[in-house]
Design a protein around this motif. Structure first.
Motif, mmCIF file in Angstrom:
data_model
loop_
_atom_site.group_PDB
_atom_site.id
_atom_site.type_symbol
_atom_site.label_atom_id
_atom_site.label_comp_id
_atom_site.label_asym_id
_atom_site.label_seq_id
_atom_site.Cartn_x
_atom_site.Cartn_y
_atom_site.Cartn_z
ATOM 1 N N ASP A 93 -16.665 -18.234 -17.542
ATOM 2 C CA ASP A 93 -15.955 -17.158 -18.221
ATOM 3 C C ASP A 93 -16.749 -15.855 -18.168
ATOM 4 O OD1 ASP A 93 -13.694 -16.251 -19.968
ATOM 5 O OD2 ASP A 93 -15.361 -15.863 -21.358
ATOM 6 N N TYR A 94 -18.068 -15.954 -18.287
ATOM 7 C CA TYR A 94 -18.903 -14.745 -18.216
ATOM 8 C C TYR A 94 -18.713 -14.050 -16.867
ATOM 9 C CZ TYR A 94 -22.935 -11.662 -18.058
ATOM 10 O OH TYR A 94 -23.738 -10.547 -17.930
ATOM 11 N N PHE A 95 -18.785 -14.806 -15.786
ATOM 12 C CA PHE A 95 -18.684 -14.196 -14.460
ATOM 13 C C PHE A 95 -17.283 -13.655 -14.194
ATOM 14 C CE2 PHE A 95 -22.438 -16.910 -13.915
ATOM 15 C CZ PHE A 95 -23.334 -15.950 -13.473
ATOM 16 N N ILE A 96 -16.280 -14.291 -14.761
ATOM 17 C CA ILE A 96 -14.914 -13.766 -14.639
ATOM 18 C C ILE A 96 -14.795 -12.448 -15.393
ATOM 19 C CG2 ILE A 96 -12.516 -14.188 -15.303
ATOM 20 C CD1 ILE A 96 -13.072 -17.187 -14.724
ATOM 21 N N GLN A 97 -15.403 -12.369 -16.585
ATOM 22 C CA GLN A 97 -15.384 -11.124 -17.347
ATOM 23 C C GLN A 97 -16.205 -10.031 -16.658
ATOM 24 O OE1 GLN A 97 -13.400 -10.422 -19.910
ATOM 25 N NE2 GLN A 97 -12.572 -12.488 -19.584
ATOM 26 N N PHE A 98 -17.276 -10.437 -16.003
ATOM 27 C CA PHE A 98 -18.090 -9.493 -15.235
ATOM 28 C C PHE A 98 -17.256 -8.887 -14.107
ATOM 29 C CE2 PHE A 98 -21.321 -8.255 -12.122
ATOM 30 C CZ PHE A 98 -22.265 -7.623 -12.921
ATOM 31 N N LYS A 99 -16.514 -9.736 -13.418
ATOM 32 C CA LYS A 99 -15.633 -9.280 -12.350
ATOM 33 C C LYS A 99 -14.571 -8.337 -12.902
ATOM 34 C CE LYS A 99 -12.367 -11.105 -8.912
ATOM 35 N NZ LYS A 99 -11.793 -12.347 -8.330
ATOM 36 N N ARG A 100 -14.001 -8.678 -14.047
ATOM 37 C CA ARG A 100 -12.958 -7.847 -14.664
ATOM 38 C C ARG A 100 -13.496 -6.465 -15.007
ATOM 39 N NH1 ARG A 100 -11.357 -6.569 -19.894
ATOM 40 N NH2 ARG A 100 -9.111 -6.181 -20.111
ATOM 41 N N LYS A 101 -14.690 -6.431 -15.597
ATOM 42 C CA LYS A 101 -15.262 -5.140 -15.975
ATOM 43 C C LYS A 101 -15.544 -4.290 -14.742
ATOM 44 C CE LYS A 101 -18.775 -2.748 -18.586
ATOM 45 N NZ LYS A 101 -19.607 -2.749 -19.789
ATOM 46 N N ALA A 102 -16.110 -4.905 -13.703
ATOM 47 C CA ALA A 102 -16.383 -4.170 -12.475
ATOM 48 C C ALA A 102 -15.096 -3.575 -11.897
ATOM 49 C CB ALA A 102 -17.043 -5.089 -11.449
ATOM 50 N N PHE A 103 -14.043 -4.366 -11.894
ATOM 51 C CA PHE A 103 -12.758 -3.900 -11.370
ATOM 52 C C PHE A 103 -12.232 -2.706 -12.161
ATOM 53 C CE2 PHE A 103 -8.075 -4.104 -11.495
ATOM 54 C CZ PHE A 103 -7.807 -3.877 -10.151
ATOM 55 N N LEU A 104 -12.299 -2.805 -13.494
ATOM 56 C CA LEU A 104 -11.802 -1.717 -14.334
ATOM 57 C C LEU A 104 -12.638 -0.455 -14.196
ATOM 58 C CD1 LEU A 104 -10.827 -3.673 -17.582
ATOM 59 C CD2 LEU A 104 -9.307 -2.751 -15.809
ATOM 60 N N LEU A 105 -13.898 -0.601 -13.792
ATOM 61 C CA LEU A 105 -14.765 0.558 -13.554
ATOM 62 C C LEU A 105 -14.632 1.094 -12.128
ATOM 63 C CD1 LEU A 105 -18.047 -0.571 -15.374
ATOM 64 C CD2 LEU A 105 -16.506 1.280 -16.066
ATOM 65 N N GLY A 106 -13.806 0.427 -11.337
ATOM 66 C CA GLY A 106 -13.619 0.865 -9.953
ATOM 67 C C GLY A 106 -14.757 0.471 -9.040
ATOM 68 N N LEU A 107 -15.462 -0.603 -9.393
ATOM 69 C CA LEU A 107 -16.625 -1.042 -8.631
ATOM 70 C C LEU A 107 -16.347 -2.327 -7.861
ATOM 71 C CD1 LEU A 107 -19.385 -0.606 -11.376
ATOM 72 C CD2 LEU A 107 -19.128 0.828 -9.336
ATOM 73 N N ASP A 108 -16.743 -2.357 -6.606
ATOM 74 C CA ASP A 108 -16.819 -3.616 -5.872
ATOM 75 C C ASP A 108 -18.128 -4.308 -6.246
ATOM 76 O OD1 ASP A 108 -14.479 -3.058 -4.491
ATOM 77 O OD2 ASP A 108 -15.530 -2.213 -2.759
ATOM 78 N N ILE A 109 -18.163 -5.611 -6.130
ATOM 79 C CA ILE A 109 -19.420 -6.346 -6.191
ATOM 80 C C ILE A 109 -19.826 -6.568 -4.739
ATOM 81 C CG2 ILE A 109 -20.609 -8.412 -6.990
ATOM 82 C CD1 ILE A 109 -19.602 -6.664 -9.247
ATOM 83 N N SER A 110 -20.822 -5.825 -4.285
ATOM 84 C CA SER A 110 -21.155 -5.856 -2.860
ATOM 85 C C SER A 110 -21.861 -7.147 -2.460
ATOM 86 C CB SER A 110 -22.028 -4.656 -2.487
ATOM 87 O OG SER A 110 -23.236 -4.641 -3.222
#
Length: 303
Positions: A93-110
């Motif tokens: 769940d933490y990593f899913i929320q991390f992905k969600r936050k990155a997306f909402l900030l307009g960030l890719d996880i490179s």
């Protein structure tokens, strides 16, 4: 297996047949070809969390979620979170929320990065490092990281460098089989030990057979007579790039990094992907990092 890799292997087989050579799955005749993208070079700027280890690990004044905010404030379009700084109890769940936050900030996880050693023979130590890798392949898939930086390591006591390299190839091969099922690249970094120069790197890279494997090219980690030569030789195999603001040669003499030259080499190799600043210099990171990112952005945007 992609078409370019298949064609390359066929050509290798025919060439070997003409010489009477006997091929094995890890013989150099089966070496992977430089990555062919066919679309010309295109680079995107990212930022490695390792650069902010002072705040993430020493002062503990920043969390990995905060790091995403920092990347957004720096005007980046991508972030490279290092595994060391995630909470030890981080779950799916933490990593899913991390992905969600990155997306909402307009960030890719490179991509992300782990600390591992692959030079151990079959046994408990190898199993432990494989388990670490597989766990982070799962985490990377959850947070949308397409790539994981991996290390090779040094030869264990009593193990020759040649055997250590064989051990490394075997371990990477097994890890890549798992990574392929999750759609995550494993990228070997030139990080001392048995991969301290381009020759050592490519001896391993060319022995691993996987469409989910490549090089994590760190521009500050070749301490050879001519680091730029080593960068040029490994760039065609890169699937991720980390740029340092410091370099040195075999004599320990500091070399001023020529970012234009480095980006030019990546362009000549047809590199398409992320270039992450990984800051390790002494000056205060929050003061120096914005300047280096701005400089890199200008150079990359013209490439």
């Amino acid at each position: 297996m992609n078409e370019s890799r298949r064609c390359f292997l066929k050509q290798s087989i025919f060439a070997a047949a003409g010489t009477g050579a006997i091929l094995t799955p890890h013989s150099s005749s089966f070496a992977i070809a430089p990555i062919q993208r066919g679309m010309g070079a295109r680079m995107k700027l990212s930022f490695a969390a390792y650069s902010y280890r002072k705040y993430l690990a020493e002062e503990k004044s920043m969390t990995m979620m905060d790091f995403l905010d920092e990347c957004a404030k720096l005007g980046l379009s991508a972030s490279e979170p290092t595994s060391y700084y995630f909470p030890p109890d981080a779950n799916d769940d933490y990593f899913i929320q991390f992905k969600r936050k990155a997306f909402l900030l307009g960030l890719d996880i490179s991509g992300t990065a782990i600390g591992n050693t692959y030079t151990h023979p079959a046994g408990p130590e190898r199993d432990k490092n494989l388990a670490l890798t597989k766990r982070w392949i799962d985490n990377a898939a959850l947070m949308g990281a397409p790539c994981i930086r991996i290390f090779a390591g040094t030869a264990p006591k009593g193990v020759s460098e040649e055997q250590a390299r064989k051990n490394c190839v075997e371990t990477i091969q097994e890890a890549c089989a798992y990574a392929a099922r999750r759609g995550v690249y494993l990228a070997l970094e030139n990080h001392g030990g048995i991969v301290s120069d381009a020759k050592g790197m490519l001896a391993i890279v060319k022995a691993v057979e996987s469409d989910w494997f490549g090089v994590n090219l760190d521009t500050g980690n070749f301490h050879t007579d001519d680091p730029y030569k080593d960068i040029a030789e490994t760039a065609p195999y890169a699937v991720n790039v980390q740029v340092k603001v410091e370099m040195s040669n075999a004599a320990g003499k500091a070399i001023e990094p020529d970012f234009e030259r480095i980006v030019g080499m990546l362009g000549e190799a047809g590199y398409r992907g992320y270039v992450a600043l990984e800051y390790e210099a002494k000056p205060e990171p929050k003061d120096a990092v914005p300047r280096y990112l701005e400089r890199l952005h200008k150079i990359i945007s013209k490439a």
